[in-house]
Design a protein around this motif. Structure first.
Motif, PDB file in Angstrom:
ATOM      1  N   LEU A  58       0.816  -1.222   0.000  1.00 21.69           N
ATOM      2  CA  LEU A  58       0.000   0.000   0.000  1.00 21.69           C
ATOM      3  C   LEU A  58       0.846   1.267   0.000  1.00 21.69           C
ATOM      4  CD1 LEU A  58      -2.901  -0.754   2.491  1.00 21.69           C
ATOM      5  CD2 LEU A  58      -3.114  -0.252   0.077  1.00 21.69           C
ATOM      6  N   VAL A  59       1.846   1.301   0.873  1.00 22.15           N
ATOM      7  CA  VAL A  59       2.628   2.531   1.023  1.00 22.15           C
ATOM      8  C   VAL A  59       3.849   2.579   0.128  1.00 22.15           C
ATOM      9  CG1 VAL A  59       1.802   2.927   3.367  1.00 22.15           C
ATOM     10  CG2 VAL A  59       3.928   1.635   3.000  1.00 22.15           C
ATOM     11  N   ARG A  74      -0.187  -2.851  -6.379  1.00 19.02           N
ATOM     12  CA  ARG A  74      -0.496  -1.656  -5.581  1.00 19.02           C
ATOM     13  C   ARG A  74      -1.932  -1.206  -5.812  1.00 19.02           C
ATOM     14  NH1 ARG A  74       3.568   2.926  -5.333  1.00 19.02           N
ATOM     15  NH2 ARG A  74       2.295   3.307  -3.493  1.00 19.02           N
ATOM     16  N   VAL A  75      -2.369  -1.196  -7.069  1.00 17.72           N
ATOM     17  CA  VAL A  75      -3.745  -0.794  -7.366  1.00 17.72           C
ATOM     18  C   VAL A  75      -4.729  -1.773  -6.722  1.00 17.72           C
ATOM     19  CG1 VAL A  75      -5.429  -0.467  -9.214  1.00 17.72           C
ATOM     20  CG2 VAL A  75      -3.105   0.424  -9.471  1.00 17.72           C
ATOM     21  N   ALA A  77      -4.247  -3.588  -4.027  1.00 17.17           N
ATOM     22  CA  ALA A  77      -4.245  -3.385  -2.573  1.00 17.17           C
ATOM     23  C   ALA A  77      -5.082  -2.166  -2.194  1.00 17.17           C
ATOM     24  CB  ALA A  77      -2.811  -3.238  -2.071  1.00 17.17           C
ATOM     25  N   TRP A  78      -4.975  -1.085  -2.953  1.00 15.55           N
ATOM     26  CA  TRP A  78      -5.767   0.111  -2.651  1.00 15.55           C
ATOM     27  C   TRP A  78      -7.258  -0.123  -2.900  1.00 15.55           C
ATOM     28  CZ3 TRP A  78      -4.874   3.917   0.377  1.00 15.55           C
ATOM     29  CH2 TRP A  78      -3.565   4.284   0.663  1.00 15.55           C
ATOM     30  N   LEU A  81      -8.625  -2.179  -0.109  1.00 15.57           N
ATOM     31  CA  LEU A  81      -8.800  -1.399   1.113  1.00 15.57           C
ATOM     32  C   LEU A  81     -10.000  -0.453   1.013  1.00 15.57           C
ATOM     33  CD1 LEU A  81      -7.632  -0.676   3.916  1.00 15.57           C
ATOM     34  CD2 LEU A  81      -6.319   1.107   2.763  1.00 15.57           C
ATOM     35  N   VAL A  82     -10.099   0.276  -0.090  1.00 10.36           N
ATOM     36  CA  VAL A  82     -11.160   1.283  -0.227  1.00 10.36           C
ATOM     37  C   VAL A  82     -12.531   0.639  -0.395  1.00 10.36           C
ATOM     38  CG1 VAL A  82     -12.039   3.133  -1.707  1.00 10.36           C
ATOM     39  CG2 VAL A  82      -9.615   3.067  -1.103  1.00 10.36           C
ATOM     40  N   THR A 110     -12.174  -4.930  -8.030  1.00  8.92           N
ATOM     41  CA  THR A 110     -11.082  -5.434  -7.201  1.00  8.92           C
ATOM     42  C   THR A 110     -10.791  -6.895  -7.507  1.00  8.92           C
ATOM     43  OG1 THR A 110     -11.704  -3.895  -5.456  1.00  8.92           O
ATOM     44  CG2 THR A 110     -10.303  -5.731  -4.817  1.00  8.92           C
TER      45      THR A 110
END
Length: 195
Positions: A58-59, A74-75, A77-78, A81-82, A110
């Motif tokens: 994420l970070v 990364r996309v 994971a975001w 989360l969202v 997702t």
């Protein structure tokens, strides 16, 4: 003594009907959805690839860079989360159709991003590790979320269906009365105006 005038309560009844139509009732699926959200949260602590945990992905931490975490991971994971966590929790807490639809749409996207993330980890160059348990679990949790949100959103309760049918009948009756007031009865005689 006259009975109660139900016209006084018509606005309250219609407001209650609209409220019912905007709400969801996930029933037993709420537990499955909550467990899937919890699993997604746990996957932030599990390795997605090598030593890179979900939070690292994420970070974009040094661990993510060292393990060649690409943009699809990364996309994913975001989005997980969202939409998988954030909007799913909002939908479960507020029980609003709008939030459930957003959770469904986001979870569906997702799910496909998860497929792309797993595939991209399997095709990475040799010195870098393949998909970790956290990535695979997050992908499966997003599949479960998308499936169950679709079932919740597309399933209407008997009360919602009856309310919708009643609202249609009332609207049709209003339209019929309005047309009769405008154009008259079957014999062609116009009705006198009420005002």
């Amino acid at each position: 003594m006259t009975g109660p005038n139900f016209d006084e309560f018509k606005g309250d009844i219609e407001a209650a009907e609209r409220q019912i139509a905007r709400e969801i009732d996930p029933g037993a699926r709420a537990l499955v959805l909550a467990i899937a959200v919890f699993v997604l949260l746990v996957t932030l602590l599990l390795p997605h690839a090598g030593g890179a945990r979900g939070f690292d992905v994420l970070v974009g931490s040094d661990a993510a860079v060292d393990n060649a975490i690409a943009l699809p991971s990364r996309v994913f994971a975001w989005f997980a989360l969202v939409f998988g966590v954030g909007f799913s929790m909002l939908a479960l807490l507020t029980r609003r159709w709008t939030m459930a639809w957003i959770a469904l749409a986001g979870s569906t996207v997702t799910m496909f991003l998860g497929l792309l993330a797993v595939w991209s980890r399997q095709t990475v160059a040799d010195p870098h590790p393949g998909p970790g348990i956290g990535l695979v679990l997050a992908w499966f949790a997003s599949i479960v979320l998308a499936y169950h949100w679709a079932r919740v959103v597309l399933t209407r309760t008997a009360l919602q269906l009856a309310t919708e049918e009643r609202r249609r009948a009332v609207a049709a009756e209003r339209n019929r009365k309005g047309l009769l007031d405008t154009f008259g009865d079957d014999d062609g005689t116009p009705r006198p105006s009420a005002g």
